[in-house]
Design a protein around this motif. Structure first.
Motif, short mmCIF file in Angstrom:
data_model
loop_
_atom_site.label_atom_id
_atom_site.label_comp_id
_atom_site.label_asym_id
_atom_site.label_seq_id
_atom_site.Cartn_x
_atom_site.Cartn_y
_atom_site.Cartn_z
N VAL A 4 -3.93 4.24 3.19
CA VAL A 4 -2.84 4.51 2.72
C VAL A 4 -3.25 4.62 1.07
CG1 VAL A 4 -0.81 3.08 1.98
CG2 VAL A 4 -1.84 2.69 4.45
N LYS A 6 -1.04 5.29 -2.58
CA LYS A 6 0.14 5.20 -3.15
C LYS A 6 0.26 5.74 -4.49
CE LYS A 6 3.10 3.14 -6.41
NZ LYS A 6 2.75 2.79 -7.89
N VAL A 38 2.46 6.40 0.11
CA VAL A 38 3.76 5.97 -0.38
C VAL A 38 4.02 6.63 -2.07
CG1 VAL A 38 4.84 4.05 -1.35
CG2 VAL A 38 3.20 3.90 0.88
N GLY A 134 8.54 4.66 -1.50
CA GLY A 134 8.29 3.07 -1.86
C GLY A 134 9.51 2.33 -2.45
N ALA A 156 3.32 -0.10 -0.40
CA ALA A 156 1.83 0.44 0.18
C ALA A 156 1.19 -0.56 0.79
CB ALA A 156 1.06 0.98 -1.08
N CYS A 168 -6.45 0.76 1.03
CA CYS A 168 -5.27 0.90 0.33
C CYS A 168 -5.78 1.46 -1.03
CB CYS A 168 -4.58 -0.22 0.33
SG CYS A 168 -2.94 -0.23 -0.35
#
Ligand code: ADP
Ligand code: ASP
Ligand code: MG
Length: 411
Positions: A4, A6, A38, A134, A156, A168
């Motif tokens: 993931v 962001k 995100v 987001g 996120a 992440c």
């Protein structure tokens, strides 16, 4: 791996930057990873949308504000998905509600309560890159909510927990988490790693680089966060449970929060239950109070001062008018031109002298301290807003935070 990532507002600030993000995402995807991305609203879009609403009224409906603010992220997901598709891979953009993000029924700072991951899993299994908006979700009544300013970080991390991601990564416009805001203190030092607890304190006290609830969520689900810059490949900062390098430091960082207003109520009767009444009335109106100081009693009355965020000042003043009547206080005052500077460090617990060093550094610059609050791992001072930058620089210097090997001990 399932990754993931962001990307914040500056990282998707214009078409060229969106194309840059698309290339980074596609490169990772082509290495064989499953990718969920995100994004925040482009540049200053959220601020601009808020300004636009304020041009219409000073008191817009919270529901409609969330409807309005959530559009910023929707523009970014569509543009990023278009950019990714133009490079080849299959991609789908999803709003928060489409991604299954459920929240409390509170507007402008809702907490995520649940994520229905079925659509996310199905799209990933179909081999698609997922781009999620987001900062937004859906509450029980079916309305769009937002998670509070900077809340895309929390989206996120919550998504990473919901799909059990392996990694992440939070991409922003600086190289990682620094000892203080590198835009204010030029010799701020990048930290290789930091613990969840210290990061949580820094974030709560104003270090905008991570949203506090993102850190909370990462800690609960034990998701290491990698904070990095979207404009280069420099190693960033790892936020995790244990941190070997920095753990003995007395002070880890200096923060500043300018979104603070101070209120004072005079002549509050010195009786049991009065403080309860004051703060219950504020709580009943959903006003979150931070620092509270009650002066010592004189002639059977006290003065009570407290801070709130500037966004809640108007509501707080209205509430104080009622409080004064209910508790029989004599008057009130407020000051919106204040800032809170804080010195943070897990090692300060049990190390005498940190408070004296903090106050001494501020005194040397003739910075007056209006209110003080301390905990095991922080000392916060309310000062004049216009002196915030000077205070951050002097505190950073006094605790020698620019030096990697500092032990900044007061002995
Ligand atoms: P994004 O839009 O990527 O979410 P933010 O503006 O929310 O970016 O957060 C990044 C900014 O946080 C940086 O540009 C920096 O000015 C600020 N900042 C404040 N304190 C710190 C800190 N301790 N370390 C790094 N950045 C910080
Ligand atoms: N766009 C929102 C904000 O500016 C959320 C975010 O960027 O994280 O606060
Ligand atoms: Mg942010």
């Amino acid at each position: 791996m399932l990754i993931v990532q962001k990307y914040g507002g500056t990282s998707v600030g214009d078409a060229g930057r969106i194309k840059n993000v698309a290339r980074r995402v596609v490169n990772k995807y082509r290495e064989g990873h499953q990718m969920m991305v995100v994004v925040s609203a482009m540049g200053d879009t959220t601020d601009d949308l808020i300004k636009l609403a304020r041009e219409i009224t000073n008191n817009p409906s919270p529901r409609e504000m969330d409807m309005l603010m959530s559009t910023g992220e929707q523009v970014s997901i569509a543009l990023l998905a278009i950019a990714i598709k133009s490079l080849g891979p299959d991609v789908v953009s999803l709003t928060g509600p489409q991604a299954g993000i459920k929240t409390e029924s509170i507007h402008s700072r809702a907490r995520i309560t649940d994520i229905d991951n079925s659509r996310l899993i199905a799209e990933l299994e179909a081999g698609k890159i997922i781009v999620v908006a987001g900062f937004q979700g859906l509450c029980d009544s079916g309305d769009i909510t937002t998670l509070g300013r900077g809340g895309s970080d929390t989206t996120a991390v919550a998504l990473a927990a919901a799909v059990k991601a392996d990694m992440c990564e939070i991409y922003t416009d600086v190289d990682g988490v620094y000892t203080t805001d590198p835009r204010v203190v030029p010799d701020a030092r990048k930290l290789d790693s930091i613990t969840y607890d210290e990061m949580l304190e820094l974030a709560h006290l104003g270090a905008a680089v991570l949203h506090p609830r993102a850190v909370e969520c990462a800690k609960i689900y034990n998701i290491p966060l990698h904070v990095r810059c979207s404009f280069n490949d420099n190693p960033g900062t790892i936020v995790k449970e244990e941190c070997d390098m920095e753990k003995n430091l007395i002070v880890t960082g200096v923060t500043c929060n300018k979104n603070v207003a101070k209120l004072g109520i005079f002549g509050v009767p010195d009786q049991p239950g009065v403080a309860y009444m004051v703060f219950k009335m504020l709580a009943d109106r959903n006003i979150s109070v931070d620092m509270i100081v009650q002066s010592s009693m004189r002639d059977g009355v006290n003065d009570i001062s407290f801070t709130v965020s500037q966004d809640e000042l108007r509501k707080s003043l209205e509430t104080i008018e009622e409080i004064i009547k209910v508790v029989g206080a004599t008057g009130y005052t407020h000051n919106a031109h204040v800032a809170m500077v804080s010195v943070v460090g897990a090692g300060m617990n049990g190390n005498p002298g940190v408070a004296a060093m903090t106050f001494g550094a501020l005194a040397d610059e003739e910075i007056n301290i209006d209110m003080i609050s301390t905990s095991d791992i922080k000392i916060s001072c309310i000062i004049k807003n216009g002196e915030a930058e000077k205070a951050m620089n002097v505190l950073h210097r006094r605790f020698a935070l620019a030096e990697a090997t500092n032990c900044n001990c007061c002995a």
